[in-house]
Design a protein around this motif. Structure first.
Motif, mmCIF file in Angstrom:
data_model
loop_
_atom_site.group_PDB
_atom_site.id
_atom_site.type_symbol
_atom_site.label_atom_id
_atom_site.label_comp_id
_atom_site.label_asym_id
_atom_site.label_seq_id
_atom_site.Cartn_x
_atom_site.Cartn_y
_atom_site.Cartn_z
ATOM 1 N N PHE A 167 28.466 5.107 -8.431
ATOM 2 C CA PHE A 167 27.721 5.014 -7.181
ATOM 3 C C PHE A 167 27.399 6.395 -6.595
ATOM 4 O O PHE A 167 26.237 6.764 -6.424
ATOM 5 C CB PHE A 167 28.514 4.184 -6.163
ATOM 6 C CG PHE A 167 27.810 4.030 -4.856
ATOM 7 C CD1 PHE A 167 26.871 3.022 -4.683
ATOM 8 C CD2 PHE A 167 28.073 4.897 -3.800
ATOM 9 C CE1 PHE A 167 26.204 2.882 -3.483
ATOM 10 C CE2 PHE A 167 27.407 4.765 -2.597
ATOM 11 C CZ PHE A 167 26.475 3.757 -2.437
ATOM 12 N N SER A 201 23.785 7.974 -6.259
ATOM 13 C CA SER A 201 23.238 7.794 -4.920
ATOM 14 C C SER A 201 22.555 9.068 -4.435
ATOM 15 O O SER A 201 21.494 9.025 -3.814
ATOM 16 C CB SER A 201 24.382 7.399 -3.978
ATOM 17 O OG SER A 201 23.929 7.414 -2.655
ATOM 18 N N HIS A 223 16.889 6.250 -3.828
ATOM 19 C CA HIS A 223 16.881 4.855 -3.372
ATOM 20 C C HIS A 223 15.473 4.265 -3.263
ATOM 21 O O HIS A 223 15.137 3.636 -2.275
ATOM 22 C CB HIS A 223 17.578 4.732 -2.011
ATOM 23 C CG HIS A 223 18.959 5.311 -2.009
ATOM 24 N ND1 HIS A 223 20.078 4.568 -2.270
ATOM 25 C CD2 HIS A 223 19.390 6.584 -1.796
ATOM 26 C CE1 HIS A 223 21.139 5.347 -2.211
ATOM 27 N NE2 HIS A 223 20.745 6.569 -1.937
ATOM 28 N N ASN A 272 16.621 2.414 -8.043
ATOM 29 C CA ASN A 272 17.873 1.810 -7.606
ATOM 30 C C ASN A 272 18.631 1.226 -8.788
ATOM 31 O O ASN A 272 18.112 0.363 -9.490
ATOM 32 C CB ASN A 272 17.594 0.691 -6.606
ATOM 33 C CG ASN A 272 17.719 1.191 -5.186
ATOM 34 O OD1 ASN A 272 18.259 2.263 -4.948
ATOM 35 N ND2 ASN A 272 17.214 0.406 -4.260
ATOM 36 N N PRO A 287 24.622 -0.744 -8.464
ATOM 37 C CA PRO A 287 25.501 -0.467 -7.319
ATOM 38 C C PRO A 287 24.702 -0.052 -6.077
ATOM 39 O O PRO A 287 25.035 -0.472 -4.964
ATOM 40 C CB PRO A 287 26.353 0.705 -7.816
ATOM 41 C CG PRO A 287 26.313 0.607 -9.286
ATOM 42 C CD PRO A 287 24.971 0.062 -9.634
ATOM 43 N N LEU A 288 23.642 0.740 -6.271
ATOM 44 C CA LEU A 288 22.825 1.150 -5.120
ATOM 45 C C LEU A 288 22.115 -0.049 -4.513
ATOM 46 O O LEU A 288 22.001 -0.185 -3.291
ATOM 47 C CB LEU A 288 21.782 2.191 -5.550
ATOM 48 C CG LEU A 288 22.317 3.486 -6.145
ATOM 49 C CD1 LEU A 288 21.172 4.461 -6.395
ATOM 50 C CD2 LEU A 288 23.346 4.111 -5.217
ATOM 51 N N GLU A 344 24.275 -2.052 -2.267
ATOM 52 C CA GLU A 344 24.442 -1.450 -0.947
ATOM 53 C C GLU A 344 23.248 -1.767 -0.047
ATOM 54 O O GLU A 344 23.387 -2.160 1.113
ATOM 55 C CB GLU A 344 24.616 0.063 -1.072
ATOM 56 C CG GLU A 344 25.158 0.662 0.213
ATOM 57 C CD GLU A 344 24.779 2.106 0.404
ATOM 58 O OE1 GLU A 344 23.816 2.561 -0.251
ATOM 59 O OE2 GLU A 344 25.437 2.781 1.203
ATOM 60 N N TYR A 357 23.156 -5.309 1.021
ATOM 61 C CA TYR A 357 24.220 -5.541 1.980
ATOM 62 C C TYR A 357 23.821 -5.015 3.359
ATOM 63 O O TYR A 357 24.005 -5.676 4.370
ATOM 64 C CB TYR A 357 25.498 -4.856 1.499
ATOM 65 C CG TYR A 357 26.710 -5.183 2.333
ATOM 66 C CD1 TYR A 357 27.441 -6.352 2.081
ATOM 67 C CD2 TYR A 357 27.124 -4.357 3.361
ATOM 68 C CE1 TYR A 357 28.545 -6.670 2.835
ATOM 69 C CE2 TYR A 357 28.239 -4.675 4.131
ATOM 70 C CZ TYR A 357 28.944 -5.833 3.857
ATOM 71 O OH TYR A 357 30.031 -6.148 4.607
ATOM 72 N N ASN A 358 23.259 -3.806 3.378
ATOM 73 C CA ASN A 358 22.842 -3.220 4.654
ATOM 74 C C ASN A 358 21.723 -4.017 5.309
ATOM 75 O O ASN A 358 21.515 -3.931 6.512
ATOM 76 C CB ASN A 358 22.388 -1.768 4.454
ATOM 77 C CG ASN A 358 23.583 -0.864 4.192
ATOM 78 O OD1 ASN A 358 24.727 -1.259 4.462
ATOM 79 N ND2 ASN A 358 23.330 0.308 3.643
ATOM 80 N N ALA A 412 23.410 -9.613 -2.225
ATOM 81 C CA ALA A 412 24.297 -8.473 -2.463
ATOM 82 C C ALA A 412 25.479 -8.888 -3.324
ATOM 83 O O ALA A 412 25.802 -8.248 -4.328
ATOM 84 C CB ALA A 412 24.781 -7.912 -1.133
#
Ligand SMILES: Nc1ncnc2c1ncn2[C@@H]1O[C@H](COP(=O)(O)OP(=O)(O)O)[C@@H](O)[C@H]1O
Ligand SMILES: [Mg+2]
Lengths: 269, 346
Positions: free
Chosen positions: A208, A212, A217, A223, A226-227, A230, A233-234, A241
């Protein structure tokens, strides 16, 4: 070995299991529970999303390239360290270990410093139109850096222990360098190699921090999985996610199973 | 093929493992490199095989320098101390290796390779093990596989590094006789390394005694045993009692041991010591003798006796036939008189 009274043994073993269950089992279960919380339909849909598929593809490509390159260089480095005597050997060993001790974020930053627009090679690169940072090459480089030690570290002790006699025997029997490597050295380190590749791959897919920093991104483009997790999720897109996260968790299971299989095979060889 | 090593020097980062070593091996000869651990035997053997390069000197096979020929092309059969069998290959594949790696136009057909492997396994008497892996073999069997594998390439010379070192006594004797027979039957020039003087003496045509990177003596086993060139060779070939000498009128003497039976060349008059082997000392019970029996071990036909003698730091070792010991009534504490019948003066 077995002198401790029975209650203490039971207590220790139970404690070990409990800690494992809390620290590792529970989170894993949560991942799958969350991913499937809205049913299989949503789960599959989340995975078939265009940007998700692109993240999966990017992760696979990155892992494929970096594992292959690390495999080749790892074998070469291990060979040099285990089979030759030269000055600066311990320095080389330290270098190989460096990625373990450097924070992945730093590793990523180093590449930005080198290849970014304001970096050392930035202006030169801009002229050629080759993009490294915020593109696949940067992601691969960062991943390679972080995962370099796995193959080499697995092989060095193995090769050191085996020495050079087998290779010398092969050469004195008339084998060429290639034949010696493929018929004698490679089979001798086969299991260690597979083991190293497994670990290297798991780390490459899951990396990650370093990625990252260099990725930028860009959704659907730079992406990795793992990115992507995130970002989803955000955006409060929890189902998606966790769906992607569950794939990564699955990878961990596969790696673990393959490892156990290897251990078992080695034990029965 | 004849082998010549000429003025070989090998330096490992400041440690000189071989110091100007020269050695000629005749065609068909079975030669032993004998010396204590660390004396440079393996290094010399590896240089001849092309697995190591000398810092100075030359290696010639049939008179031609081979230093520019690498191990792969030298055609030398090498048997490693720890066998170095390929652990992931069966006995068959191990023995066949040298043939299967040949370039296509030199490689025998599959059937021919199989035939050759079976002949070789027959030669080393382990045909029935053809499908086994090295880990499933005993030490002696592994050594036989290693031998068969080295012989498969029809080497011009055969080099063996402590070939029997790790084997138990019985297998060891059997295999060394086998090596002697192989050498006689094939006439292949062979060099084997050993630190066991008995092994070297028993089967070698000639023995090269090495110490600290130098050759101390080269000769037929009987020659070097009868006439060791220096104290090192003398002591390495078997135990010997060192007895310091005093000289009077060109005759040597020791206050406690009778040396009158031994004559020495004029050139050696004045030498410091005489080395006498335990079985070259006569011992009789004598109340007036200056020796005292301190230790006695009778196992089998030979009795080993330690005799304390005034003026000598170490007890004198004496070997004598057990029956004579009994007849002479010699026991621990008995006073004895010692007479040396033979010895080496340096
Ligand atoms: N590759 C090497 N590097 C450094 N020293 C070595 C190497 N090979 C051998 N030596 C040294 O050279 C000496 C002779 O070694 P070797 O030829 O193996 O002796 P031997 O076979 O008679 O026991 C030893 O002291 C050993 O430590
Ligand atoms: Mg040796």
């Amino acid at each position: 070995m077995n002198r401790d009274p029975l209650p203490i043994r039971i207590l220790l073993i139970a404690l070990a299991f409990l800690v494992m269950a809390l620290l590792i089992g529970l989170p894993l279960i949560t991942v799958f529970a969350q991913a499937l919380s809205k049913g299989w339909g949503e789960y599959v849909l989340a995975l078939l999303d265009k940007t998700t598929l692109s993240a999966i593809r990017l992760t696979l490509i990155t892992a494929l390239i970096s594992v292959t390159v690390n495999l080749v260089f790892g074998v070469m480095a291990a060979w040099a360290i285990a089979k030759y005597e030269f000055r600066g050997k311990s320095f080389l060993l330290t270098l190989i270990d460096l990625p373990f001790s450097v924070s992945p974020v730093i590793a990523g930053l180093v590449f930005v410093l080198m290849f970014g627009l304001q970096g050392w090679f930035g202006p030169a690169l801009q002229g050629t139109g080759i993009k490294i940072i915020f593109a696949l090459p940067g992601i691969v480089l960062a991943t390679m850096f972080v995962t370099f030690p796995f193959v080499a570290r697995e092989l060095i002790p193995l090769m050191q222990e085996q020495g050079t006699e087998d290779e010398e025997a092969a050469v004195s029997l008339g084998a060429s360098g290639f034949q010696t490597f493929f018929l004698v050295t490679l089979p001798n380190i086969k299991w260690g190699l597979v083991y190293g590749v497994l670990l290297c791959n798991a780390r490459a897919m899951g990396e990650f921090g370093a990625v990252s920093v260099v990725s930028g991104h860009i959704r659907g483009k730079t992406n990795t999985m793992p990115l992507h997790v995130e970002i989803l999720y955000n955006e409060y897109n929890f189902t998606a996610a966790f769906a992607v996260a569950s794939l990564l968790a699955l990878l961990a299971f596969v790696t673990l199973a393959a490892q156990s299989l290897l251990e078992w095979k080695k034990g029965h060889a | 093929m004849s082998i010549d090593a000429i003025d070989i020097t090998k330096d490992f980062d400041g440690f000189v493992a071989l110091k100007s070593v020269s050695l000629s091996v005749n065609r068909g000869e079975l030669l032993a490199l004998l010396g204590p651990s660390g004396s440079g035997k393996t290094t010399l053997l590896r240089i001849i095989a092309g697995l190591e390069w000398p810092d100075a000197g030359d290696v010639r096979i049939e008179g031609k320098s081979v230093l520019r020929v690498n191990a792969r092309e030298r055609g030398v059969g090498f048997v490693f101390q720890h066998y170095a069998l390929f652990r992931h290959m069966t006995v068959f594949d191990n023995v066949a290796f040298g043939l299967t790696v040949r370039t296509r136009h030199l490689r025998p057909s599959k059937a021919d390779i199989a035939k050759r492997v079976h002949e070789l396994l027959e030669l080393v008497q382990i045909e029935r093990l053809v499908k086994r892996y090295p880990s499933e073999l005993s030490g002696g069997q592994r050594q036989r596989v290693a031998l068969a594998r080295a012989l498969a390439i029809e080497p011009i010379v055969l080099l063996l590094d402590e070939p029997f070192g790790a084997l138990d006594a019985k297998v060891r004797k059997e295999l060394r006789r086998w090596l002697r027979r192989l050498n006689e039957e094939t006439g292949m020039t062979s060099i084997f390394v050993t630190h066991d003087q008995e092994e070297a003496m028993e089967i070698a045509d000639r023995v090269v005694v090495m110490s600290q990177g130098r050759i101390e003596q080269i000769g037929k086993p009987a020659e070097i045993y009868e006439n060791p060139a220096n104290p090192f060779v003398c002591e390495f070939l078997g135990s010997a009692n060192r007895i310091p000498l005093t000289w009077a009128d060109g005759k040597m003497a020791h206050p406690a041991i009778d040396l009158d039976a031994i004559t020495v060349r004029p050139a050696l008059v004045g030498a410091e010591n005489i080395y006498v082997r335990p079985h070259d000392i006569d011992m009789v019970k004598d109340a007036a003798g200056v020796g005292t029996v301190r230790f006695l071990s009778v196992v089998g036909p030979i009795a080993r006796v330690d005799v304390e003698v005034a003026g000598l730091e170490k007890p004198v070792e004496v070997d004598m036939p057990a029956h004579r010991l009994t007849r002479a009534g010699i026991e621990v504490g008995a006073p004895v008189r010692l007479t040396a019948v033979k010895g080496h003066v340096y």
